[in-house]
Design an enzyme around this catalytic site. Structure first.
Site, PDB file in Angstrom:
ATOM      1  N   CYS A   1       0.833  -1.204   0.000  1.00  0.00           N
ATOM      2  CA  CYS A   1       0.000   0.000   0.000  1.00  0.00           C
ATOM      3  C   CYS A   1       0.867   1.254   0.000  1.00  0.00           C
ATOM      4  CB  CYS A   1      -0.913  -0.001   1.225  1.00  0.00           C
ATOM      5  SG  CYS A   1      -1.924   1.493   1.374  1.00  0.00           S
TER       6      CYS A   1
ATOM      7  N   TYR B   1      -7.587   4.727  -9.571  1.00  0.00           N
ATOM      8  CA  TYR B   1      -7.346   3.838  -8.430  1.00  0.00           C
ATOM      9  C   TYR B   1      -8.245   2.601  -8.460  1.00  0.00           C
ATOM     10  CZ  TYR B   1      -7.015   2.348  -3.530  1.00  0.00           C
ATOM     11  OH  TYR B   1      -6.838   1.625  -2.378  1.00  0.00           O
TER      12      TYR B   1
ATOM     13  N   GLU C   1       1.203  -0.400  -6.908  1.00  0.00           N
ATOM     14  CA  GLU C   1       1.103   0.876  -6.200  1.00  0.00           C
ATOM     15  C   GLU C   1       2.537   1.305  -5.899  1.00  0.00           C
ATOM     16  OE1 GLU C   1      -1.508   1.175  -2.889  1.00  0.00           O
ATOM     17  OE2 GLU C   1      -3.190   0.245  -3.933  1.00  0.00           O
TER      18      GLU C   1
ATOM     19  N   ASP D   1      -3.165  -7.224   2.772  1.00  0.00           N
ATOM     20  CA  ASP D   1      -3.459  -6.585   1.486  1.00  0.00           C
ATOM     21  C   ASP D   1      -3.124  -7.569   0.373  1.00  0.00           C
ATOM     22  OD1 ASP D   1      -4.197  -4.213   2.731  1.00  0.00           O
ATOM     23  OD2 ASP D   1      -2.172  -3.394   2.637  1.00  0.00           O
TER      24      ASP D   1
ATOM     25  N   TYR E   1      -0.167  -4.968  -5.007  1.00  0.00           N
ATOM     26  CA  TYR E   1       0.631  -4.903  -3.789  1.00  0.00           C
ATOM     27  C   TYR E   1       1.967  -5.644  -3.911  1.00  0.00           C
ATOM     28  CZ  TYR E   1      -3.788  -3.345  -1.779  1.00  0.00           C
ATOM     29  OH  TYR E   1      -4.946  -2.643  -1.513  1.00  0.00           O
TER      30      TYR E   1
ATOM     31  N   CYS F   1      -2.162   2.145   7.522  1.00  0.00           N
ATOM     32  CA  CYS F   1      -0.802   1.913   7.027  1.00  0.00           C
ATOM     33  C   CYS F   1      -0.503   0.434   7.163  1.00  0.00           C
ATOM     34  CB  CYS F   1       0.221   2.724   7.818  1.00  0.00           C
ATOM     35  SG  CYS F   1       1.940   2.363   7.350  1.00  0.00           S
TER      36      CYS F   1
ATOM     37  N   CYS G   1      18.945  -5.383   6.525  1.00  0.00           N
ATOM     38  CA  CYS G   1      19.575  -5.546   5.213  1.00  0.00           C
ATOM     39  C   CYS G   1      20.958  -4.935   5.209  1.00  0.00           C
ATOM     40  CB  CYS G   1      18.714  -4.885   4.130  1.00  0.00           C
ATOM     41  SG  CYS G   1      19.447  -4.951   2.488  1.00  0.00           S
TER      42      CYS G   1
END
Length: 221
Positions: A55, A86, A98, A133, A138, A203, A212
């Site tokens: 998202c 959208y 997205e 999601d 996504y 969110c 990482c």
């Protein structure tokens, strides 16, 4: 009403919605947090990076909070439909992700540091979803703007895969492709800096909890 696929699956170019020659909406001129132009022209010396990590509301905020980022904007990238809306992207019939476009000053923040933020801010092993999601929009993706970016992405993916594997995670599924030929279509005004306008808004961004490595030289160097 748009048809929803029960199992997420990318459309072929023939299946994709055709779109339109011009957008149906206007994009704001300036960033609500950083105050800089969204669509350019951008100052000389800045670089552009394109990321998709679920998202785009929460993803964009991750980047605008980073020192050295001049502006951010959200949009749709990696699909077939011209000037999508959208609702069309959410139908799964455009093929787009997205995405977040990040305009940054490489003297302040390196592309490698942005890649670290990208990898750690989502789960790149999940395929056509991020958490709850679900959908092709996504999926994880990076669209590169130069051979140098491509080399950096390859090196960081290999480095991150090693630590993910050691932590019990599966293979990275991130789509890595040149930005050339994959137009970034800016999203509607209400999506731009959504979490600045709606601080309590949804969110869905969440990483694996695995750090990482950065500063890894591209293979062959």
């Amino acid at each position: 009403m748009f048809l929803q696929r029960r199992t997420p699956q990318l459309p072929t170019p023939e299946e994709a919605l055709k779109g339109r020659p011009t957008p149906e909406f206007a994009v704001p001129s300036h960033h609500t947090v950083l105050g800089n132009q969204l669509l350019g022209p951008y100052p000389q010396g800045l670089e552009v990076a394109d990321f998709a990590l679920g998202c785009f509301w929460g993803a964009e905020r991750k980047f605008w909070q980073t020192d050295g980022v001049w502006t951010t904007l959200v949009g749709y990238q990696g699909g077939y439909t011209e000037n999508p809306a959208y609702e069309e992207v959410c139908s799964g019939l455009t093929g787009h992700t997205e995405a977040v476009r990040v305009v940054f000053d490489p003297k302040t923040v390196s592309y490698a540091e942005l890649l670290k933020l990208f990898w750690e801010s989502h789960d790149p092993t999940q395929g056509f979803r991020q958490g709850n999601d679900v959908g092709t929009q996504y999926r994880s993706a990076i669209y590169t703007h130069s051979p140098e970016q491509e080399a950096a992405v390859t090196a960081s993916r290999e480095a991150y895969q090693k630590v993910l594997t050691a932590s019990g995670h599966s293979a990275i599924a991130t789509e890595i492709l040149p930005a050339e030929g994959r137009t970034f279509w800016p999203a509607e005004a209400y999506h731009q800096q959504y979490l600045d306008k709606n601080p309590a808004g949804y969110c869905g961004i969440g990483g694996t909890g695995v750090s990482c490595p950065i500063g890894v030289a591209p293979a062959g160097e």
